[in-house]
Design an enzyme around this catalytic site. Structure first.
Site, mmCIF file in Angstrom:
data_model
loop_
_atom_site.group_PDB
_atom_site.id
_atom_site.type_symbol
_atom_site.label_atom_id
_atom_site.label_comp_id
_atom_site.label_asym_id
_atom_site.label_seq_id
_atom_site.Cartn_x
_atom_site.Cartn_y
_atom_site.Cartn_z
ATOM 1 N N GLY A 1 24.145 0.955 -7.677
ATOM 2 C CA GLY A 1 24.727 2.272 -7.837
ATOM 3 C C GLY A 1 24.644 3.067 -6.542
ATOM 4 N N SER A 2 24.474 4.374 -6.658
ATOM 5 C CA SER A 2 24.642 5.267 -5.510
ATOM 6 C C SER A 2 23.555 5.159 -4.454
ATOM 7 C CB SER A 2 24.748 6.713 -5.995
ATOM 8 O OG SER A 2 25.931 6.882 -6.760
ATOM 9 N N THR A 3 22.394 4.576 -4.774
ATOM 10 C CA THR A 3 21.390 4.394 -3.722
ATOM 11 C C THR A 3 21.920 3.472 -2.618
ATOM 12 O OG1 THR A 3 20.383 2.601 -5.018
ATOM 13 C CG2 THR A 3 19.405 4.793 -5.233
ATOM 14 N N PHE A 4 22.898 2.631 -2.976
ATOM 15 C CA PHE A 4 23.490 1.707 -2.005
ATOM 16 C C PHE A 4 24.388 2.444 -1.006
ATOM 17 C CE2 PHE A 4 26.284 -1.877 -0.727
ATOM 18 C CZ PHE A 4 25.326 -2.837 -0.463
ATOM 19 N N LYS A 5 24.788 3.670 -1.354
ATOM 20 C CA LYS A 5 25.662 4.446 -0.476
ATOM 21 C C LYS A 5 24.997 4.745 0.871
ATOM 22 C CE LYS A 5 28.150 6.637 -4.308
ATOM 23 N NZ LYS A 5 28.284 7.853 -5.148
#
Length: 625
Positions: free
Chosen positions: A281-285
């Protein structure tokens, strides 16, 4: 006669020579053979090496127990002995009789006679039975029981490591057994010769990188999350971003290392922080952001994007989490708002070859090499199969599968100046008698991923996420905190599940010079609105707060003030009211609840002291003269 005499002389010379050879030259060898025929060994088990945290606290210890050993040839009345032992051990007569009638020199009564209680051992000892012996045996003991259970692992009944560090470092932790050696004749009767004690050699000790106070914080927050949300699983991992040292790690469900027999193989063998793989999810951003900044594709504060709520890529409409979108925003606000369409644009600017090159440089798609068994490598798209849609979804953390240890290691590289370190948990292996270091792990640079300048920009953007964006729940007043939320929809049989997410938060502090990185993930919390910042942010904040004290992190200067929303509790500075009239002091403390002690008119002392920052509405006590 001369010939016969000569022959006799030769014969005597040969005999005397042979006797001399046996008695002098070959004596040690033959005596050893003879001793082996006469000697019997009562085993004395060696202690397994102790496992310590970084400050010398014991995480895995040994307790001394007693085991039953019999020498069948020395037992005269086998029937009577079998009856007495079966009665004390609460084991069938037939089973005990089988042990004491075996055609063997020494028989360990297993498992019935292993690890006996003091009470049972005393009953057997008081019988004073010939051929029945009680010997020392070491049993593994975990003082904190369920703490770090998957990481520490457990040992079998014979003290062999079966999982976790116990298995990974078994050859070092396992000692060499000793014995009490006595002598007997061929019938097993004890000879009147002195016994020999061969001292056991204990195993090597392990010192881990674990910080006991941060570990306790992790265990507490995981327990709280399980009680509050009833998740399918929960994971926490804390690392020093400047070395790769693991400061704490644990997960739920966990198990009791002291009572591992009560759990299934799946429950005791899955070390989720290194084994579990899922869409981040967004932690990968953070990775997409770092790559775009390193390649000079955007300026965080000058370049802008208009978010309408979705973006069309080929035949797919990819939506933002906020219905209607965020409107016109800078790319810093794209990061603050965790705007999916904005990150799709970043991915498109990079292109698939460049984005996936950075993803691999940050360590995704391969094992980190952490010194624990059972690590997974995650799953990435094959570059040849990456189309526009796959590129777009990868940019915001969907369609790839990663492990928590990969995420923490990669984020550490993004914020520490751009260096990817190999994570590790064993600090050193020590000799038990002198504590001499036999082997030591030191920080290992894997590669340089991004520049210091890019890393500085990433830290700034992630501090802004906590101060002004989706990570507000992790804000700690007076400390510069950076972080990123994650809300990842789960996949089953190739389809995304409805209302079933893995919610996560990765945070670090101080934002200008990170000393600690915390990752916290909760899988499918029940009965709540599923957003990473709301659910995973607060426990991550609690662990970060405890890390400040545990690591003695000083308050930094500067930093961003939190952008408060109407639902947020606000911090206020406590004014100085010492020396003021009591009524005047109460007016000046209008933002707080005031508790007055004493009957005088002038304020002599206040608590908290002037300049302290506390939440509006909290109590300030004033003491009059």
């Amino acid at each position: 006669m001369k010939v016969v005499l000569f022959g006799v002389i030769i014969l005597f010379v040969v005999i005397i020579g042979k006797v001399f050879y046996i008695q002098v030259i070959d004596y040690d060898k033959l005596n050893k053979f003879a001793s082996n025929l006469w000697s019997r060994n009562l085993p004395v088990k060696a202690d397994r090496g102790i496992i310590y945290d970084r400050d010398g606290g014991i995480l895995a210890d040994n307790i001394t127990t007693t085991s039953l050993v019999v020498i069948p040839n020395q037992i005269k009345d086998k029937d009577e002995v079998a009856k007495k032992l079966s009665s004390i051990l609460h084991v069938s007569y037939k089973e005990i009789y089988r042990h004491i009638t075996k055609r063997t020199s020494i028989e360990r009564v297993h498992p019935e006679g292993r690890r006996l209680s003091y009470e049972v051992a005393d009953k057997i000892r008081n019988l004073k039975l010939d051929g029945v012996y009680l010997v020392k045996e070491s049993q593994r003991y975990y003082p904190f029981d369920t703490y770090m259970s998957h990481t520490l692992g457990y040992v079998g009944i014979d003290n062999q490591g079966l999982s976790g560090l116990e298995l990974m470092y078994d050859k070092y932790l396992t000692g060499k057994d000793g014995a009490i050696k006595y002598y007997s004749d061929a019938k097993g009767n004890k000879l009147d010769l002195s016994e020999i004690y061969e001292k056991p050699q204990n195993g090597m000790n392990l010192t881990l990188t674990i910080n006991k106070d941060i570990q306790a914080s992790v265990e507490r927050e995981l327990d709280n999350a399980v009680t509050k949300y009833k998740p399918d699983m929960a994971i926490a991992l804390v690392m020093d971003p400047n070395s790769g040292e693991i400061l704490a790690m644990s997960s739920r469900p966990n198990f009791s290392s002291n009572n591992y027999q009560k759990y299934t193989t799946e429950e005791i063998n899955r070390n989720l922080p290194i084994w579990a793989t899922y869409e981040p999810g967004s932690t990968f951003k953070i990775i997409t952001l770092a790559a775009a900044l390193e390649e000079g594709k955007i300026d965080l504060e000058k370049d802008t994007y208009n978010d309408s709520g979705s973006i069309k890529v080929e035949n797919a409409n990819l939506h933002c989490w906020k219905h209607g979108g965020h409107g016109h925003e800078t790319f810093l606000e794209v990061v603050e708002n965790s705007c999916n369409p904005g990150f799709v644009v970043l991915g498109q600017k990079l292109g698939k070859a460049k984005l996936f090159d950075y993803i691999k440089k940050f360590g995704f798609g391969s094992k980190t090499g952490v010194d624990l068994n059972g690590e997974s490598s995650g799953i990435l798209f094959n570059l040849s199969k990456v189309g526009p849609v796959e590129l777009a979804t990868t940019a915001f953390g969907q369609g790839v599968s990663v492990t928590p240890i990969q995420q923490v290691t990669a984020v550490s590289a993004a914020i520490n100046g751009g260096i990817l370190y190999k994570p590790y948990i064993v600090k050193s292996i020590n000799e038990p008698e002198t504590n001499t270091v036999i082997k030591e792990n030191k920080k290992t640079v894997v590669r340089k991923v991004i520049s210091e300048e890019t890393s500085k920009k990433v830290r700034y953007a992630l501090e802004s996420v906590v101060s002004n964006g989706t990570g507000r729940t992790a804000y700690i007043d007076g400390y510069r905190v950076g972080g990123k939320t994650g809300t990842a929809q789960k996949v089953k049989d190739g389809h995304y599940l409805d209302n079933n997410y893995i919610l996560s938060f990765v945070g670090f502090l101080p934002a200008d010079d990170p000393k600690v990185v915390v990752y916290f993930a909760i899988d499918n919390p029940k009965g709540v609105q599923q957003f990473g910042g709301v659910i995973a942010g607060p426990p991550a904040k609690a662990i970060l707060t405890d890390s400040i004290k545990a690591l003695n992190i000083a308050k930094p200067s500067g930093g961003m003030e939190k952008e408060y929303q109407y639902t947020d509790k606000k911090y206020k500075n406590v004014p100085d009211v010492v020396g003021l009239d009591k009524s005047e002091a109460v007016k000046k403390l209008k933002n707080f609840k005031v508790d007055v002690e004493g009957s005088g008119n002038s304020v002599a002392y206040q608590s908290p002291e002037a300049g302290s920052r506390i939440y509006e509405g909290e109590t300030v006590r004033i003491f009059t003269n």
